[in-house]
Write a protein that holds these residues in place. Structure first.
Motif, mmCIF file in Angstrom:
data_model
loop_
_atom_site.group_PDB
_atom_site.id
_atom_site.type_symbol
_atom_site.label_atom_id
_atom_site.label_comp_id
_atom_site.label_asym_id
_atom_site.label_seq_id
_atom_site.Cartn_x
_atom_site.Cartn_y
_atom_site.Cartn_z
ATOM 1 N N LYS A 100 136.308 47.775 -72.757
ATOM 2 C CA LYS A 100 136.588 46.397 -72.359
ATOM 3 C C LYS A 100 135.337 45.711 -71.810
ATOM 4 C CE LYS A 100 140.257 43.877 -70.256
ATOM 5 N NZ LYS A 100 141.265 43.765 -69.221
ATOM 6 N N ASP A 101 134.618 46.426 -70.961
ATOM 7 C CA ASP A 101 133.400 45.854 -70.375
ATOM 8 C C ASP A 101 132.360 45.575 -71.454
ATOM 9 O OD1 ASP A 101 134.652 46.067 -67.984
ATOM 10 O OD2 ASP A 101 133.547 47.851 -67.307
ATOM 11 N N ARG A 102 132.198 46.531 -72.372
ATOM 12 C CA ARG A 102 131.198 46.343 -73.437
ATOM 13 C C ARG A 102 131.551 45.140 -74.295
ATOM 14 N NH1 ARG A 102 131.105 51.234 -76.952
ATOM 15 N NH2 ARG A 102 129.385 50.207 -77.988
ATOM 16 N N LEU A 103 132.830 45.038 -74.636
ATOM 17 C CA LEU A 103 133.264 43.917 -75.485
ATOM 18 C C LEU A 103 133.049 42.572 -74.816
ATOM 19 C CD1 LEU A 103 136.503 45.082 -77.266
ATOM 20 C CD2 LEU A 103 134.599 43.894 -78.332
ATOM 21 N N LYS A 104 133.353 42.493 -73.534
ATOM 22 C CA LYS A 104 133.230 41.217 -72.832
ATOM 23 C C LYS A 104 131.801 40.695 -72.900
ATOM 24 C CE LYS A 104 137.164 40.896 -69.826
ATOM 25 N NZ LYS A 104 137.745 41.229 -68.537
ATOM 26 N N ILE A 105 130.843 41.592 -72.703
ATOM 27 C CA ILE A 105 129.431 41.184 -72.747
ATOM 28 C C ILE A 105 129.021 40.848 -74.172
ATOM 29 C CG2 ILE A 105 127.066 41.974 -72.356
ATOM 30 C CD1 ILE A 105 128.306 43.736 -70.049
ATOM 31 N N LEU A 106 129.431 41.720 -75.099
ATOM 32 C CA LEU A 106 129.081 41.558 -76.513
ATOM 33 C C LEU A 106 129.574 40.228 -77.071
ATOM 34 C CD1 LEU A 106 127.912 43.243 -78.851
ATOM 35 C CD2 LEU A 106 130.210 44.101 -79.278
ATOM 36 N N LEU A 107 130.812 39.887 -76.745
ATOM 37 C CA LEU A 107 131.415 38.693 -77.345
ATOM 38 C C LEU A 107 130.803 37.405 -76.820
ATOM 39 C CD1 LEU A 107 135.167 39.591 -77.813
ATOM 40 C CD2 LEU A 107 133.228 39.913 -79.330
ATOM 41 N N ILE A 108 130.323 37.429 -75.584
ATOM 42 C CA ILE A 108 129.682 36.223 -75.065
ATOM 43 C C ILE A 108 128.455 35.891 -75.909
ATOM 44 C CG2 ILE A 108 128.363 35.285 -73.129
ATOM 45 C CD1 ILE A 108 130.393 36.861 -71.311
ATOM 46 N N SER A 109 127.630 36.887 -76.176
ATOM 47 C CA SER A 109 126.429 36.589 -76.970
ATOM 48 C C SER A 109 126.776 36.307 -78.427
ATOM 49 C CB SER A 109 125.408 37.722 -76.854
ATOM 50 O OG SER A 109 126.018 38.953 -77.118
ATOM 51 N N ASP A 110 127.834 36.980 -78.953
ATOM 52 C CA ASP A 110 128.273 36.686 -80.323
ATOM 53 C C ASP A 110 128.745 35.236 -80.445
ATOM 54 O OD1 ASP A 110 127.788 39.236 -81.153
ATOM 55 O OD2 ASP A 110 129.869 39.774 -81.594
ATOM 56 N N ARG A 111 129.514 34.808 -79.453
ATOM 57 C CA ARG A 111 130.149 33.488 -79.545
ATOM 58 C C ARG A 111 129.156 32.347 -79.421
ATOM 59 N NH1 ARG A 111 135.541 34.553 -75.842
ATOM 60 N NH2 ARG A 111 136.573 35.979 -77.264
#
Lengths: 90, 263
Positions: free
Chosen positions: A16-27
């Motif tokens: 969950k933590d990894r995804l939250k960070i990853l998706l911010i930069s993806d978005r």
């Protein structure tokens, strides 16, 4: 040892933590090079008025606190350490 | 009023085709006129999942290129008389069809069917653009894994950019034993991250593999996945169905212990 077991994050939390960070930069779709350019430009402008520590300055794009997927207005945070407020004032 | 639904995911292998087959079959079982369109040109699969591979004469590319009329290319389902499949071409590639041609074909199909379901290929290239071109709404399929969720997020962004009005989430292959151990993200975690409305939760069920082996969609059958797909069909058709205990992974024993905890 027992403490370690209690402290260890579950793989669910890690995911969950990894995804939250990853998706911010993806978005925001903002390349690291572009972030660097923005950072340098901000540093240049602020330096006109006060002495700052450009080396340890940090910028980051984060999700707004609002609910939903409305990322049309994410926020750019800049963390700029000021070394001296008065040096360049005249 | 007909509704055009695209089933998409970004990442491959998360269950788009299985979802398309089961949602299409479930809606047809409810008496709706349904057409399933396989838009994965070059890698067709929906025909095998439906068990209709031996009945194909013409395909999507033939229709678009005008080699045949749409009616000639439609394969009628074995089980439900109101269910049809428009298979994809196996020996062509994605560039054989463009979004404008898809929109034209779908417009033509709208007055003949209640639901037009498009099974989207993996990826975000031409095949994806073709599949979403004429869609009114999207079902985004994901699994509770980092890679699938990341791709789903990207897909949702693209769907929003293409002004798809309604985007709903289906979480597939949920392992409740792993969620209880803290080794899998729960449906709440996934919904929290992706921030789109939840339409269905499908447990990881070996019956799905068995059903695919047999070419018989399991929607409505007395299996966990079969019931989960049945509920998805009700929700697609606008019926409000509460998420059942098994969908949330609450077993009989958890409930019993819950009663004791309360008292």
């Amino acid at each position: 040892m027992f403490k370690n077991i209690l402290k260890r994050k579950s793989s669910r939390e890690i995911a969950k933590d990894r995804l939250k960070i990853l998706l911010i930069s993806d978005r925001v779709n903002c390349s690291p090079e572009m972030m660097e350019m923005i950072k340098n430009d901000i540093a240049k402008v602020i330096s006109k008025y006060m002495k700052i520590d450009a080396q340890s300055m940090e910028i980051q794009i984060t999700k707004t606190s609002g609910k939903g997927r409305n990322l049309k207005n994410p926020t750019l945070y800049a963390n700029i350490p000021i070394l001296d407020l008065h040096t360049l004032k005249n | 009023m007909s509704e055009v639904i695209v089933v998409t995911s970004g990442k491959g292998g998360v269950g788009k085709t299985t979802t398309s087959a089961n949602v299409g079959t479930g809606l047809a079982a409810m008496g709706k006129k349904v057409i399933l369109i396989d838009t994965d040109i070059g890698l067709r699969n929906l025909d095998v999942v439906m068990g209709l591979e031996s009945r194909i004469v013409y395909n999507l590319v033939d229709v678009v290129e005008g080699n045949c009329r749409i009616k000639q290319a439609l394969v009628r389902d074995k089980r439900y008389p109101t269910l049809f499949l428009l298979p994809s071409a196996q020996t062509r590639d994605k560039s054989a069809v463009n979004p404008a041609q898809m929109v034209k074909m779908i417009t033509h199909l709208r007055d003949q069917f209640d639901y037009i379901i498009l099974d989207c290929p993996a990826g975000i290239e031409q095949g994806f653009q073709n599949a979403i071109a004429g869609a009114d709404r999207a079902l985004v399929v994901t699994t509770p894994e980092v890679s699938a969720i990341r791709d789903a997020d990207r897909i949702i962004g693209l769907l929003e950019a293409n002004e798809i009005q309604k985007i709903d989430l289906i979480i597939n292959r949920i392992r409740y034993d792993m969620i209880r151990r803290g080794d899998m993200m729960s449906s709440d975690d996934v919904v929290d991250i992706l921030s789109i409305p939840l339409l269905g939760l499908v447990p990881d069920d070996e019956n799905v593999v068995i059903a695919t082996n047999q070419g018989e969609p399991l929607v409505g059958s007395n299996t966990l996945a079969g019931q989960a797909y049945q509920n998805i069909c009700y929700r697609v058709s606008g019926k409000e169905v509460p998420f059942l205990d098994f969908e949330r992974g609450i077993s009989f024993w958890t409930k019993i212990s819950g009663i004791f905890h309360r008292s």
